[in-house]
Design an enzyme around this catalytic site. Structure first.
Site, PDB file in Angstrom:
ATOM      1  N   ASP A   1       3.633  -0.396  15.387  1.00 17.77           N
ATOM      2  CA  ASP A   1       5.185  -0.566  15.415  1.00 17.77           C
ATOM      3  C   ASP A   1       5.956   0.724  15.828  1.00 17.77           C
ATOM      4  O   ASP A   1       5.321   1.527  16.132  1.00 17.77           O
ATOM      5  CB  ASP A   1       5.637  -1.819  14.615  1.00 17.77           C
ATOM      6  CG  ASP A   1       6.394  -0.835  13.615  1.00 17.77           C
ATOM      7  OD1 ASP A   1       5.860  -0.005  13.344  1.00 17.77           O
ATOM      8  OD2 ASP A   1       6.313  -1.965  12.759  1.00 17.77           O
TER       9      ASP A   1
ATOM     10  N   CYS B   1       2.880   0.597  10.999  1.00 17.79           N
ATOM     11  CA  CYS B   1       3.840   0.283  11.015  1.00 17.79           C
ATOM     12  C   CYS B   1       4.623   0.948   9.685  1.00 17.79           C
ATOM     13  O   CYS B   1       3.623   2.104   9.669  1.00 17.79           O
ATOM     14  CB  CYS B   1       4.299  -0.843  10.555  1.00 17.79           C
ATOM     15  SG  CYS B   1       3.728  -1.735   8.758  1.00 17.79           S
TER      16      CYS B   1
ATOM     17  N   THR C   1       5.770   1.108   6.479  1.00 19.99           N
ATOM     18  CA  THR C   1       4.868   1.463   5.233  1.00 19.99           C
ATOM     19  C   THR C   1       3.498   0.664   5.572  1.00 19.99           C
ATOM     20  O   THR C   1       2.748   0.867   4.437  1.00 19.99           O
ATOM     21  CB  THR C   1       5.187  -0.341   4.526  1.00 19.99           C
ATOM     22  OG1 THR C   1       4.677  -0.915   5.099  1.00 19.99           O
ATOM     23  CG2 THR C   1       7.100  -0.391   3.940  1.00 19.99           C
TER      24      THR C   1
ATOM     25  N   HIS D   1     -16.622   0.976  -0.862  1.00 20.83           N
ATOM     26  CA  HIS D   1     -17.397   0.167  -1.186  1.00 20.83           C
ATOM     27  C   HIS D   1     -16.521  -1.467  -0.607  1.00 20.83           C
ATOM     28  O   HIS D   1     -16.993  -2.113  -1.101  1.00 20.83           O
ATOM     29  CB  HIS D   1     -16.026  -0.052  -3.305  1.00 20.83           C
ATOM     30  CG  HIS D   1     -16.115   1.059  -3.755  1.00 20.83           C
ATOM     31  ND1 HIS D   1     -16.153   1.469  -4.414  1.00 20.83           N
ATOM     32  CD2 HIS D   1     -17.530   1.422  -3.846  1.00 20.83           C
ATOM     33  CE1 HIS D   1     -16.623   2.083  -5.961  1.00 20.83           C
ATOM     34  NE2 HIS D   1     -17.698   2.684  -4.688  1.00 20.83           N
TER      35      HIS D   1
ATOM     36  N   HIS E   1     -21.867  -4.612  -3.349  1.00 19.11           N
ATOM     37  CA  HIS E   1     -20.721  -3.914  -2.945  1.00 19.11           C
ATOM     38  C   HIS E   1     -20.943  -5.029  -1.792  1.00 19.11           C
ATOM     39  O   HIS E   1     -20.267  -5.391  -1.522  1.00 19.11           O
ATOM     40  CB  HIS E   1     -20.270  -2.825  -2.727  1.00 19.11           C
ATOM     41  CG  HIS E   1     -19.640  -1.342  -3.513  1.00 19.11           C
ATOM     42  ND1 HIS E   1     -18.769  -2.474  -4.434  1.00 19.11           N
ATOM     43  CD2 HIS E   1     -20.359  -0.907  -3.977  1.00 19.11           C
ATOM     44  CE1 HIS E   1     -18.868  -1.011  -5.322  1.00 19.11           C
ATOM     45  NE2 HIS E   1     -19.559   0.035  -5.473  1.00 19.11           N
TER      46      HIS E   1
HETATM   47  C1  RB5 Z   1       9.684  -1.325  10.573  1.00 20.85           C
HETATM   48  O1  RB5 Z   1      11.736  -1.514  10.128  1.00 20.85           O
HETATM   49  C2  RB5 Z   1       9.076  -2.290   9.062  1.00 20.85           C
HETATM   50  O2  RB5 Z   1       9.532  -3.466   8.913  1.00 20.85           O
HETATM   51  C3  RB5 Z   1       7.013  -2.663   9.297  1.00 20.85           C
HETATM   52  O3  RB5 Z   1       7.875  -1.075  10.351  1.00 20.85           O
HETATM   53  C4  RB5 Z   1       6.897  -2.028   8.810  1.00 20.85           C
HETATM   54  O4  RB5 Z   1       7.321  -1.688   7.389  1.00 20.85           O
HETATM   55  C5  RB5 Z   1       6.398  -3.803   8.453  1.00 20.85           C
HETATM   56  O5  RB5 Z   1       5.623  -4.131   7.002  1.00 20.85           O
END
Ligand code: RB5
Length: 160
Positions: free
Chosen positions: A15, A72, A74, A105, A141
């Protein structure tokens, strides 16, 4: 099996939050000799991460590529999304050890990274570890990875 076998093509998408790191990793992959199937996004404009994670996961699930990378902010949203696809095992990794073990694994076939969580150097190290590590296979595994899908498909998804 080596996840790089499918002609060395790797599907990558992010994203807006992962866009800059995606661009860096795409260049890194090309330098390492891989072909990159860049499924977007193409700018810092805000977009919805599921659109891009679904594209990578569907491409991996179809067998067109051996593995994928999703990013993304996180790494959480893209990993949750990718894991909805049967046969896709997306691993959210934060360091070389988690990337290595996700292959060894769990036979992970999608690497998920959080661009707002890890730095560029760590992301590159994760990517290399992910690509260079073989699934240990055979034995416990292999049995456990098989259970991930079969216990859902036969409806036997209770714990005991
Ligand atoms: C975008 O602001 C953020 O929410 C997205 O990149 C991500 O971290 C969502 O899991």
């Amino acid at each position: 099996m080596n996840i790089r076998e499918k002609d060395g093509v790797i599907a990558v998408a992010s994203d807006h939050a992962g866009y800059l790191l995606k661009s860096i990793l795409c260049e890194d992959l090309k330098t390492l000799g891989y072909q990159v199937l860049d499924l977007g996004t193409d700018s810092l404009d805000s977009v919805d991460y599921p659109l891009f994670a679904h594209d990578v996961a569907a491409t991996v699930a179809s067998g067109r590529v051996g593995c994928g990378v999703v990013l993304c902010g996180t790494g959480i949203g893209v990993s949750i999304t990718a894991n909805r696809h049967p046969g896709v095992r997306a691993a959210l990794c934060h360091n070389v050890e988690t990337a290595r073990l996700s292959r060894k694994h769990n036979d992970a076939n999608v690497l998920a990274l959080g661009a707002r969580i890890i730095d560029e150097k760590t992301a590159k190290s994760c990517l290399r570890a992910f690509l260079d590590t073989e699934f240990e296979g055979e034995g416990r595994h292999e049995r456990r990875v098989a259970m991930i899908d079969t216990m859902v498909s036969v409806g036997n998804n209770t714990t005991r």
